[in-house]
Write a protein that holds these residues in place. Structure first.
Motif, PDB file in Angstrom:
ATOM      1  N   TRP A  70      56.405   3.139 -27.604  1.00 14.00           N
ATOM      2  CA  TRP A  70      56.911   3.945 -26.603  1.00 14.00           C
ATOM      3  C   TRP A  70      57.685   3.330 -25.456  1.00 14.00           C
ATOM      4  O   TRP A  70      58.664   3.889 -25.030  1.00 14.00           O
ATOM      5  N   VAL A  71      57.272   2.096 -25.077  1.00 17.97           N
ATOM      6  CA  VAL A  71      57.966   1.452 -24.238  1.00 17.97           C
ATOM      7  C   VAL A  71      59.439   1.147 -24.834  1.00 17.97           C
ATOM      8  O   VAL A  71      60.639   1.296 -24.216  1.00 17.97           O
ATOM      9  N   PHE A  72      59.447   0.635 -25.866  1.00 17.88           N
ATOM     10  CA  PHE A  72      60.625   0.423 -26.627  1.00 17.88           C
ATOM     11  C   PHE A  72      61.583   1.821 -26.798  1.00 17.88           C
ATOM     12  O   PHE A  72      62.779   1.562 -26.987  1.00 17.88           O
ATOM     13  N   ILE A  73      60.688   2.880 -27.190  1.00 18.54           N
ATOM     14  CA  ILE A  73      61.567   4.080 -27.227  1.00 18.54           C
ATOM     15  C   ILE A  73      62.172   4.244 -25.871  1.00 18.54           C
ATOM     16  O   ILE A  73      63.495   4.548 -25.687  1.00 18.54           O
ATOM     17  N   ASN A  74      61.829   4.237 -24.864  1.00 16.62           N
ATOM     18  CA  ASN A  74      62.223   4.401 -23.654  1.00 16.62           C
ATOM     19  C   ASN A  74      63.222   3.649 -23.075  1.00 16.62           C
ATOM     20  O   ASN A  74      64.368   3.835 -22.441  1.00 16.62           O
ATOM     21  N   ILE A  75      63.290   1.837 -23.498  1.00 11.15           N
ATOM     22  CA  ILE A  75      64.130   1.122 -23.244  1.00 11.15           C
ATOM     23  C   ILE A  75      65.473   1.289 -24.162  1.00 11.15           C
ATOM     24  O   ILE A  75      66.565   0.919 -23.558  1.00 11.15           O
ATOM     25  N   THR A  76      65.351   1.597 -25.550  1.00 14.82           N
ATOM     26  CA  THR A  76      66.477   1.889 -26.314  1.00 14.82           C
ATOM     27  C   THR A  76      67.019   3.194 -26.172  1.00 14.82           C
ATOM     28  O   THR A  76      67.981   3.441 -27.066  1.00 14.82           O
ATOM     29  N   CYS A  77      66.803   3.967 -25.189  1.00 13.99           N
ATOM     30  CA  CYS A  77      67.358   5.570 -25.217  1.00 13.99           C
ATOM     31  C   CYS A  77      68.541   5.618 -24.386  1.00 13.99           C
ATOM     32  O   CYS A  77      69.165   6.436 -24.326  1.00 13.99           O
ATOM     33  N   LYS A  78      68.842   4.601 -23.795  1.00 16.54           N
ATOM     34  CA  LYS A  78      70.228   4.848 -22.680  1.00 16.54           C
ATOM     35  C   LYS A  78      71.453   3.934 -23.020  1.00 16.54           C
ATOM     36  O   LYS A  78      72.446   4.320 -23.608  1.00 16.54           O
ATOM     37  N   GLU A  79      71.286   2.478 -22.953  1.00 15.35           N
ATOM     38  CA  GLU A  79      72.540   1.805 -23.025  1.00 15.35           C
ATOM     39  C   GLU A  79      72.443   0.691 -24.295  1.00 15.35           C
ATOM     40  O   GLU A  79      71.346   0.042 -24.388  1.00 15.35           O
ATOM     41  N   LYS A  80      73.392   0.621 -24.768  1.00 14.59           N
ATOM     42  CA  LYS A  80      73.325  -0.374 -25.977  1.00 14.59           C
ATOM     43  C   LYS A  80      72.919  -2.032 -25.623  1.00 14.59           C
ATOM     44  O   LYS A  80      72.231  -2.422 -26.463  1.00 14.59           O
ATOM     45  N   GLU A  81      73.253  -2.474 -24.485  1.00 16.74           N
ATOM     46  CA  GLU A  81      72.592  -3.522 -24.240  1.00 16.74           C
ATOM     47  C   GLU A  81      71.296  -3.701 -23.857  1.00 16.74           C
ATOM     48  O   GLU A  81      70.739  -4.665 -24.276  1.00 16.74           O
ATOM     49  N   HIS A  82      70.619  -2.577 -23.575  1.00 13.09           N
ATOM     50  CA  HIS A  82      69.056  -2.398 -23.272  1.00 13.09           C
ATOM     51  C   HIS A  82      68.591  -2.435 -24.927  1.00 13.09           C
ATOM     52  O   HIS A  82      67.601  -3.381 -25.085  1.00 13.09           O
ATOM     53  N   THR A  83      69.281  -1.949 -25.700  1.00  8.68           N
ATOM     54  CA  THR A  83      68.638  -2.023 -27.095  1.00  8.68           C
ATOM     55  C   THR A  83      68.859  -3.448 -27.703  1.00  8.68           C
ATOM     56  O   THR A  83      67.720  -3.828 -28.617  1.00  8.68           O
ATOM     57  N   GLU A  84      69.972  -3.923 -27.525  1.00  9.41           N
ATOM     58  CA  GLU A  84      70.000  -5.667 -27.908  1.00  9.41           C
ATOM     59  C   GLU A  84      69.303  -6.367 -27.470  1.00  9.41           C
ATOM     60  O   GLU A  84      68.786  -7.313 -27.810  1.00  9.41           O
ATOM     61  N   ALA A  85      68.870  -6.111 -26.290  1.00  7.11           N
ATOM     62  CA  ALA A  85      67.904  -6.939 -25.634  1.00  7.11           C
ATOM     63  C   ALA A  85      66.402  -6.942 -26.286  1.00  7.11           C
ATOM     64  O   ALA A  85      65.876  -7.738 -26.536  1.00  7.11           O
ATOM     65  N   VAL A  86      66.184  -5.613 -26.868  1.00 15.17           N
ATOM     66  CA  VAL A  86      64.792  -5.330 -27.377  1.00 15.17           C
ATOM     67  C   VAL A  86      65.141  -6.314 -28.931  1.00 15.17           C
ATOM     68  O   VAL A  86      64.306  -6.622 -29.359  1.00 15.17           O
ATOM     69  N   ILE A  87      66.251  -6.105 -29.651  1.00 13.31           N
ATOM     70  CA  ILE A  87      66.433  -6.777 -30.788  1.00 13.31           C
ATOM     71  C   ILE A  87      66.282  -8.406 -30.532  1.00 13.31           C
ATOM     72  O   ILE A  87      65.643  -8.992 -31.345  1.00 13.31           O
ATOM     73  N   LYS A  88      67.135  -8.765 -29.486  1.00 15.83           N
ATOM     74  CA  LYS A  88      67.028 -10.091 -29.377  1.00 15.83           C
ATOM     75  C   LYS A  88      65.637 -10.760 -29.145  1.00 15.83           C
ATOM     76  O   LYS A  88      65.315 -11.825 -29.465  1.00 15.83           O
ATOM     77  N   ALA A  89      64.721  -9.898 -28.509  1.00 16.05           N
ATOM     78  CA  ALA A  89      63.300 -10.168 -28.179  1.00 16.05           C
ATOM     79  C   ALA A  89      62.557 -10.393 -29.423  1.00 16.05           C
ATOM     80  O   ALA A  89      61.404 -10.918 -29.175  1.00 16.05           O
ATOM     81  N   GLY A  90      63.143 -10.058 -30.838  1.00 10.03           N
ATOM     82  CA  GLY A  90      62.264  -9.997 -31.940  1.00 10.03           C
ATOM     83  C   GLY A  90      61.456  -8.657 -32.306  1.00 10.03           C
ATOM     84  O   GLY A  90      60.714  -8.827 -33.135  1.00 10.03           O
ATOM     85  N   ALA A  91      61.684  -7.604 -31.775  1.00  6.34           N
ATOM     86  CA  ALA A  91      60.852  -6.416 -31.950  1.00  6.34           C
ATOM     87  C   ALA A  91      61.215  -5.774 -33.098  1.00  6.34           C
ATOM     88  O   ALA A  91      60.326  -5.251 -34.082  1.00  6.34           O
ATOM     89  N   LEU A  92      62.498  -6.054 -33.834  1.00  2.00           N
ATOM     90  CA  LEU A  92      62.718  -5.154 -34.985  1.00  2.00           C
ATOM     91  C   LEU A  92      61.842  -5.482 -36.162  1.00  2.00           C
ATOM     92  O   LEU A  92      61.321  -4.530 -36.973  1.00  2.00           O
ATOM     93  N   PRO A  93      61.723  -6.664 -36.618  1.00  2.00           N
ATOM     94  CA  PRO A  93      60.615  -6.871 -37.769  1.00  2.00           C
ATOM     95  C   PRO A  93      59.418  -6.474 -37.621  1.00  2.00           C
ATOM     96  O   PRO A  93      58.768  -5.915 -38.661  1.00  2.00           O
TER      97      PRO A  93
END
Length: 149
Positions: A70-93
């Motif tokens: 849910w933290v990631f849902i909220n972080i990735t709901c607005k701006e692409k750079e926020h989403t990219e930060a989540v990806i860069k942190a290694g969350a996707l796998p």
């Protein structure tokens, strides 16, 4: 203000000795901060919370996974750079791995987070095999539902 609360909770996330209950409370507080009208998304990213949150997803599903998703849902709901930060942190796998959870509420929140990520970075999500993982999750859930009937 929220800055002190955020800083405190991020320090707790980075402390492996505080125990699961207190870690869970810290994640819930960050989730609550991000559920406000004007969520401090960039402040959460800048605080260094993302690597700790990714680490909490662990190699296997756990009781923290739903709130972290849910933290990631909220972080990735607005701006692409926020989403990219989540990806860069290694969350996707780790999020994709969580689609194997036996807990439907975890799968559901993870699928939502992946949907948000795909809205900004579709190719990256597809390259990580998320589509097949979501299909498998749905098939497993349908088998489970049929077994209960």
């Amino acid at each position: 203000g929220f800055e002190q609360e955020l800083s405190w909770n991020v320090r707790l996330l980075g402390n492996p000795h505080i125990g699961l209950h207190r870690t869970s409370k810290a994640v819930q507080e960050i989730r609550r901060l991000l559920s406000t009208v004007n969520p401090p998304i960039q402040a959460v990213i800048d605080s260094g919370a993302l690597p700790h949150l990714v680490e909490l997803l662990g190699p296997e599903p756990n009781m923290l996974a739903h709130d972290v998703a849910w933290v990631f849902i909220n972080i990735t709901c607005k701006e692409k750079e926020h989403t990219e930060a989540v990806i860069k942190a290694g969350a996707l796998p780790k999020l994709i791995k969580l689609l194997e959870s036996k807990w439907w509420h975890v799968c559901e929140s993870v699928a939502w987070a992946l949907g948000n990520i795909a809205a900004d970075c579709r190719d990256v999500v597809m390259e990580h095999g998320a589509v097949q993982a979501i299909i498998s999750m749905c098939e497993n859930h349908m088998k489970h539902e049929r077994a209960l009937k």
